[in-house]
Design an enzyme around this catalytic site. Structure first.
Site, PDB file in Angstrom:
ATOM      1  N   SER A 117      -5.298  -6.182   7.250  1.00 37.70           N
ATOM      2  CA  SER A 117      -4.426  -7.198   7.843  1.00 37.70           C
ATOM      3  C   SER A 117      -5.205  -6.963   9.778  1.00 37.70           C
ATOM      4  O   SER A 117      -5.092  -5.680  10.024  1.00 37.70           O
ATOM      5  CB  SER A 117      -3.530  -6.500   7.800  1.00 37.70           C
ATOM      6  OG  SER A 117      -2.027  -7.582   8.898  1.00 37.70           O
ATOM      7  N   TYR A 125       4.252  -2.230   7.201  1.00 39.63           N
ATOM      8  CA  TYR A 125       2.770  -3.119   6.530  1.00 39.63           C
ATOM      9  C   TYR A 125       1.776  -2.367   7.413  1.00 39.63           C
ATOM     10  O   TYR A 125       0.682  -2.270   6.962  1.00 39.63           O
ATOM     11  CB  TYR A 125       3.647  -4.481   6.825  1.00 39.63           C
ATOM     12  CG  TYR A 125       2.431  -5.818   6.634  1.00 39.63           C
ATOM     13  CD1 TYR A 125       1.899  -6.043   5.203  1.00 39.63           C
ATOM     14  CD2 TYR A 125       1.807  -5.951   6.868  1.00 39.63           C
ATOM     15  CE1 TYR A 125       1.216  -6.230   4.884  1.00 39.63           C
ATOM     16  CE2 TYR A 125       0.605  -7.034   7.163  1.00 39.63           C
ATOM     17  CZ  TYR A 125       0.019  -7.371   5.352  1.00 39.63           C
ATOM     18  OH  TYR A 125      -0.188  -7.796   5.350  1.00 39.63           O
TER      19      TYR A 125
END
Length: 357
Positions: free
Chosen positions: A136, A161
């Site tokens: 990501s 995350y």
């Protein structure tokens, strides 16, 4: 440039197959005659009906097989590898969301850490030609140097995350080193498009608007220092993945690499919102202007994302370039059609939205 067309004789395992990227990738593979084994646990993080809708479009393909399961279930993953012996694995199953990771950290450890470890272990014991996994853009944290390059320092994540995605890259590097697994991590930059994720901002804005509610914008109402995002259209993401499938990092001492897949053209959030308003207006024939509420930035948010795509372009001769006007119009047309939004009057909508961007 080293781009090899897809090989229909290979077996492709796609985890997170009912997700946004997993669905579109699997559809592309199946359309080109490839065999796809799809795994998904169909969790209720967002509307499960949308996940079923995606799957229903894949079921008619004869070469598609679906396994309902959680990648955190090591026995299920091992059995899947043993039975199907995939040649190429694309791990897209993960618990997504920056803000949600603050509220529900446990699920991120289960899916993004333990689940990914199980995939690596399976690739170790049942060798594959190439493992591709979703990282990501969040790994860049609050980096101020732009555009973000794959060689940048990424040891200061600002959300759990992001930490799990950075951890994935580290563990994948170790497994590639120890067991010679050709592995590629993909740092996605704010993916959007039709049949996308309802928890993402553009989708949530449409939901709120047609539900008669104001949208929340987390930029303090500061238009001079607005949030910037490198919005990347789904078709560009899929093209990048497909091109990289036949490009495993086998020539390096450690066969592990990472690539950015972003639009290399960050947009101000407010410009993105105004473009979405115009796209929805085109789709409905009405003047769709959002009611807006401005709030402070949320924990874990970063002020800007901006990808360098030089490495991707050099490797496979491709860089994402779909403009937001084109991409958002495709989303708006799908949204109005899928939810039955009429030109006069707004549909009833009750589902809440996190408004994540």
């Amino acid at each position: 440039m080293n781009y090899k067309p897809l090989d229909p004789s290979k077996i492709y395992l796609v985890t997170g197959v009912a997700g946004f990227i997993g669905y579109f990738l699997s559809k592309r593979l199946l359309e080109e005659g490839c065999q796809v084994i799809g795994v998904d646990n169909l969790n209720d993080y967002y509307d499960v009906e949308l996940k079923h809708t995606r799957l229903e479009e894949l079921y008619p393909f004869e070469k598609f097989s679906f396994i309902k399961g959680n990648i955190a279930d090591k026995e299920m993953i091992t059995q899947t590898f043993e039975e199907y012996k995939p040649d190429i694995v694309v791990n897209l199953a993960a618990q997504a969301g920056v803000r949600y990771s603050i509220e529900n950290p446990d699920v991120y450890i289960q899916s993004n850490m333990i689940g990914f470890f199980n995939i690596l272990e399976a690739c170790r014991h049942y060798p594959v030609e190439h493992l591709i996994y979703a990282s990501s853009s969040s790994v860049y944290g609050a980096n101020k140097k732009v555009p973000f390059e794959e060689t940048d320092f990424v040891d200061n994540p600002v959300s759990l995350y992001a930490s799990t995605k950075k951890s994935n890259e580290l563990i994948a590097h170790t497994y590639s080193h120890l067991y010679n697994i050709p592995t590629t991590g993909l740092r996605f930059f704010t993916v959007y498009g039709p049949m996308g994720r309802p928890d993402m901002a553009y989708f949530g804005f449409a939901n709120k608007h047609f539900g008669g509610e104001p949208i929340k914008i987390f930029n303090n109402g500061d238009f001079d220092n607005d949030l910037y995002r490198d919005f990347t259209f789904i078709d560009d993401i899929i093209e990048g993945i497909v091109r990289l499938m036949g490009h495993p990092p086998i020539d390096s001492a450690v066969p592990h690499t990472v690539f950015n897949i972003g639009n290399n053209n960050p947009e101000k959030l407010m410009v993105f919102i105004e473009t979405l308003e115009r796209a929805l207006s085109n789709a409905t024939g009405e003047n769709e202007i959002f009611e807006k509420v401005f709030e402070p930035m949320q924990p874990g948010d970063v002020p800007a994302t901006y990808s360098s795509t030089d490495a991707l372009n050099q490797a496979v001769g491709f860089k994402p370039q779909t403009p937001i006007e084109e991409g958002l119009q495709k989303f708006a047309d799908w949204y109005v059609r899928y939810y039955g939004v009429k030109q006069k009057g707004k549909r009833e909508w009750t589902e809440s939205d996190s408004g994540q961007v």
